[in-house]
Motif scaffolding. Sequence first.
Motif, PDB file in Angstrom:
ATOM      1  N   ALA A  57     -66.938  16.031  20.391  1.00 50.71           N
ATOM      2  CA  ALA A  57     -67.079  14.666  20.911  1.00 50.71           C
ATOM      3  C   ALA A  57     -65.859  13.841  20.514  1.00 50.71           C
ATOM      4  N   TRP A  58     -65.539  12.827  21.320  1.00 48.30           N
ATOM      5  CA  TRP A  58     -64.366  11.995  21.054  1.00 48.30           C
ATOM      6  C   TRP A  58     -64.388  11.436  19.642  1.00 48.30           C
ATOM      7  N   GLY A  59     -65.537  10.915  19.192  1.00 47.00           N
ATOM      8  CA  GLY A  59     -65.624  10.333  17.860  1.00 47.00           C
ATOM      9  C   GLY A  59     -65.334  11.332  16.758  1.00 47.00           C
ATOM     10  N   SER A  60     -65.764  12.580  16.948  1.00 43.76           N
ATOM     11  CA  SER A  60     -65.495  13.613  15.946  1.00 43.76           C
ATOM     12  C   SER A  60     -64.018  13.972  15.913  1.00 43.76           C
ATOM     13  N   ARG A  61     -63.371  13.924  17.076  1.00 42.00           N
ATOM     14  CA  ARG A  61     -61.931  14.199  17.115  1.00 42.00           C
ATOM     15  C   ARG A  61     -61.142  13.080  16.427  1.00 42.00           C
ATOM     16  N   ILE A  62     -61.609  11.846  16.603  1.00 41.96           N
ATOM     17  CA  ILE A  62     -60.964  10.719  15.921  1.00 41.96           C
ATOM     18  C   ILE A  62     -61.138  10.846  14.409  1.00 41.96           C
ATOM     19  N   SER A  63     -62.321  11.244  13.974  1.00 43.44           N
ATOM     20  CA  SER A  63     -62.587  11.401  12.538  1.00 43.44           C
ATOM     21  C   SER A  63     -61.658  12.424  11.899  1.00 43.44           C
ATOM     22  N   ALA A  64     -61.293  13.453  12.663  1.00 47.07           N
ATOM     23  CA  ALA A  64     -60.384  14.471  12.132  1.00 47.07           C
ATOM     24  C   ALA A  64     -59.027  13.861  11.785  1.00 47.07           C
ATOM     25  N   TRP A  65     -58.624  12.832  12.515  1.00 48.79           N
ATOM     26  CA  TRP A  65     -57.383  12.121  12.209  1.00 48.79           C
ATOM     27  C   TRP A  65     -57.583  11.128  11.066  1.00 48.79           C
ATOM     28  N   ARG A  68     -58.144   2.469  13.489  1.00 48.89           N
ATOM     29  CA  ARG A  68     -56.726   2.548  13.859  1.00 48.89           C
ATOM     30  C   ARG A  68     -56.485   3.709  14.825  1.00 48.89           C
ATOM     31  N   TYR A  69     -57.058   4.864  14.509  1.00 51.45           N
ATOM     32  CA  TYR A  69     -56.847   6.019  15.373  1.00 51.45           C
ATOM     33  C   TYR A  69     -57.626   5.895  16.681  1.00 51.45           C
ATOM     34  N   ALA A  70     -58.742   5.176  16.651  1.00 55.42           N
ATOM     35  CA  ALA A  70     -59.495   4.939  17.886  1.00 55.42           C
ATOM     36  C   ALA A  70     -58.675   4.113  18.869  1.00 55.42           C
ATOM     37  N   VAL A  71     -57.888   3.187  18.356  1.00 60.76           N
ATOM     38  CA  VAL A  71     -57.001   2.385  19.203  1.00 60.76           C
ATOM     39  C   VAL A  71     -55.828   3.235  19.689  1.00 60.76           C
ATOM     40  N   LEU A  72     -55.303   4.070  18.802  1.00 59.81           N
ATOM     41  CA  LEU A  72     -54.162   4.907  19.149  1.00 59.81           C
ATOM     42  C   LEU A  72     -54.527   5.950  20.199  1.00 59.81           C
ATOM     43  N   TYR A  73     -55.740   6.511  20.086  1.00 60.84           N
ATOM     44  CA  TYR A  73     -56.182   7.544  21.021  1.00 60.84           C
ATOM     45  C   TYR A  73     -57.511   7.122  21.658  1.00 60.84           C
ATOM     46  N   ASP A 114     -57.411  13.545  25.387  1.00 58.09           N
ATOM     47  CA  ASP A 114     -57.080  12.181  24.962  1.00 58.09           C
ATOM     48  C   ASP A 114     -56.846  12.059  23.452  1.00 58.09           C
ATOM     49  N   VAL A 115     -57.267  13.077  22.683  1.00 55.96           N
ATOM     50  CA  VAL A 115     -56.995  13.099  21.246  1.00 55.96           C
ATOM     51  C   VAL A 115     -56.307  14.427  20.927  1.00 55.96           C
ATOM     52  N   PRO A 116     -55.058  14.411  20.483  1.00 58.45           N
ATOM     53  CA  PRO A 116     -54.375  15.669  20.154  1.00 58.45           C
ATOM     54  C   PRO A 116     -54.954  16.304  18.891  1.00 58.45           C
ATOM     55  N   VAL A 117     -54.714  17.576  18.735  1.00 56.06           N
ATOM     56  CA  VAL A 117     -55.178  18.285  17.536  1.00 56.06           C
ATOM     57  C   VAL A 117     -54.255  17.929  16.371  1.00 56.06           C
TER      58      VAL A 117
END
Length: 231
Positions: free
Chosen positions: A136-144, A164-169, A177-180
């Motif tokens: 999920a998008w939120g889990s990908r943001i959490s990884a950052w 901050r990362y939610a705004v960036l991606y 939409d969220v890079p690894v």
Amino acid sequence: MRRSAYCRDVQREYEGEGLSEGQLAAAPLEQVRRWVAEAEARQADRGDVAEPTALSLATVDTDGRPNVRTVLMRFLDERGPGFVTDLGSTKSRELGVTDAVAASLTWPAMYRAVRFRGRAVPIGRDEIATYFTSRAWGSRISAWASDQSQPIADRTALVAAYERYAVLYPDTGSVDDVPVPDSWGGWRIDCDEVELWAGRRDRLHDRLVFTRVADGGLDAADAWTVHRRQP
């Protein structure tokens, strides 16, 4: 001298079905997949197996002291069970030094457990990237946002990093939409032993153990021998 207390009310009978040699699959992978599927079905039906793929993972630090935590088993094939994590996390740093590892799946409601022992090997970047896009998008943001295992002042700082990362991606609905993150990866357990535990009445539990005797994956019956351990 003060005596140790114990809890009589937790000494209940284990009403499991057990596991006989005749019921055991020819190779570990089939048996583990069978039990995972039954745990997932039970959760869907009764709701008493909250995380069927919750994997207790044990490593050792540089002083030889054990460390254990719970991760989710995200991979399971002939190469072994696998999980994802930050490559800078405590578990990753410990596995990078000492690759000896043990893990277990435990389903108390079903009186079952699976134990894996072996060595940890990194999961390839392509597999990690493919899995990352499924999150999920939120889990990908959490990884950052999370520098896993590192100290942080408080939860407010953690949430601020997430924002901050939610705004960036931003969430565009795309898998891209969220890079690894470069620091995000995973480990697989190259097993040399897989034990199936099944609880029974009077503590006469069944313990059937696959032990590696030759090269081959978890799906290769001729790579394993089976013996029974006393409970």
